[in-house]
Enzyme design. Structure first.
Site, PDB file in Angstrom:
ATOM      1  CD  GLU A 154     -14.352  95.095  28.010  1.00 25.47           C
ATOM      2  OE1 GLU A 154     -14.173  94.045  28.630  1.00 25.47           O
ATOM      3  OE2 GLU A 154     -14.667  95.125  26.803  1.00 25.47           O
ATOM      4  CG  ASP A 170     -14.085  88.566  33.151  1.00 28.25           C
ATOM      5  OD1 ASP A 170     -14.168  87.873  32.129  1.00 28.25           O
ATOM      6  OD2 ASP A 170     -13.032  89.115  33.514  1.00 28.25           O
TER       7      ASP A 170
END
Length: 401
Positions: A154, A170
């Protein structure tokens, strides 16, 4: 639309918050002091994976100047997504060929808040709905990306600089590290596993009773693809819904007769909130004794996802308290430390009932840093690099060892 990682929702704008959360977005509006940050910066991708498959790279996110969702090509040029449909329609092929084993390739990343995906052997499948991009959701056995080995990082790049992190919020999958070269030429990096850490993580998960081994997903040829986060383990039935009940019950009992003090701001240690349990509710009061927010007794999903009964709005009271509670539950430190957050890691994950997925990840990181759950940045234990005037960013695909 991008499925939000359930963490750290401090955003430059609401459309960006739908892409990412976190310190990446705790950047505020553009800062004149760093207006010299160019429109794109180089991202050097090095393939040290030891794998022979073709690597594909994707740069997907939100263009900060317009709020539009789309993708960037290897030159950093933005391409907005076309209109989607219902059922979802195929997205344009945004794949960038990655470096061969032992080689490096450099692409340009624009002022984005988004993700750098990379996959081995096969291109990822992205589709568009009327609301935007549909991301891979491999907890669903019918997802077309279920049998693809992939991962993502990210980032946010804006006029205030670069925020770049690795994440396992996740899933834990293909190993990689991130880095940034600062204006003075020095380099900061994070996200790298210790030698043997990749196999060490899966060994630890397989050896943990209670369903934790069920988080591991493999392909029909035996290839280990990933371990799902415990939140998705609950959703898929891999973990029992009661997996955290014993610890949650003990915390609730303790603070029925004692006080939990939360000081959520490291730069404002005088700001404190005091929690006491009455029935199934923990009430927090400020220095005047006024109740400022209350939390229903959480369940495992609330703890692992830092949502539902531990929802953390982007405010200055409930959100900061909830983030601290979530970190304390996942690290299982609320019974040994009634002053939160913890100042060190000595008591993390020592209770028999804890987030064993996060425990195993942190144990295998070379610097101990990771985003193993939604608010792993509480106390600065996250795998994040930042610089206000970056020269170059790095993404290193590491060995599966």
């Amino acid at each position: 639309m991008f499925r939000t990682l359930r963490h750290r929702l401090l955003a430059v704008g609401s459309s960006i918050a739908m892409v990412l959360g976190g310190p990446l977005l705790a950047t505020g509006v553009s800062s004149p002091a760093h207006a010299a940050v160019p429109e794109t910066i180089p991202l050097k991708i090095t393939n040290n994976s030891g794998r022979g498959e073709q690597v594909y790279v994707y740069n997907l996110g939100t263009q900060l100047s317009t709020g539009r969702q789309g993708w960037a090509d290897a030159n950093g040029t933005f391409h907005p997504w076309p209109a989607g449909g219902n059922p979802p329609t195929p997205a344009p092929d945004a794949a960038i060929p990655g470096p061969a084993p032992g080689q490096s390739a450099t692409i340009r990343i624009p002022k984005f808040s988004g993700r750098i995906y990379f996959s081995y052997g096969r291109k990822l499948v992205f589709r568009l709905t009327t609301g935007g991009l549909v991301q891979p959701a491999v907890q669903n056995p019918a997802d077309p990306n279920r049998d693809i080995l992939f991962n993502w990082s990210e980032y946010t790049l804006n006029d205030s600089g670069l925020w770049l992190n690795s994440t396992q919020v996740d899933m834990f999958s293909a190993p990689y590290a991130v880095g940034v070269q600062r204006a003075d030429g020095t380099t900061a990096s994070t996200g790298r596993l210790r030698p043997g850490g990749y196999h060490g993580f899966f060994t630890a998960l397989r050896g943990q009773p209670g369903g934790w081994a069920n988080l591991i997903q493999t392909r029909s040829d035996g290839t280990v693809l990933r371990a799902l986060s415990p939140l998705y383990g609950l959703e898929t039935g891999a973990l029992p819904a009661s997996v955290m009940d014993d610890y949650i019950n003990r915390v609730w009992r303790k603070y029925t007769t004692s006080t939990l003090t939360v000081r959520p701001f490291s730069d404002r240690p005088g700001t404190a909130y005091h929690g006491r349990v009455s029935g199934d509710v923990m009430h927090f009061t400020d220095g005047t004794g006024a109740v400022v927010t209350s939390f229903q007794k959480p369940d495992a999903s609330s703890v692992f996802g830092c949502h539902k009964r531990l929802d953390a709005p982007n405010d200055q009271v409930r959100g900061p308290i909830s983030r601290t509670l979530c970190a304390g539950f996942n690290r299982s430190t609320l019974l040994v430390n009634s002053e939160q957050p913890d100042s060190g890691t000595a008591d993390f994950y020592r209770d028999a009932v804890t987030n064993h997925y996060a425990r195993a990840i942190h144990a295998q990181m070379a610097d101990g840093k990771a985003y193993a759950f939604a608010f792993d940045d509480v106390g600065n234990h996250e795998s994040l690099v930042h610089d206000g005037n970056p020269r170059q960013a790095y993404l290193t695909l590491d060995p599966f060892s």
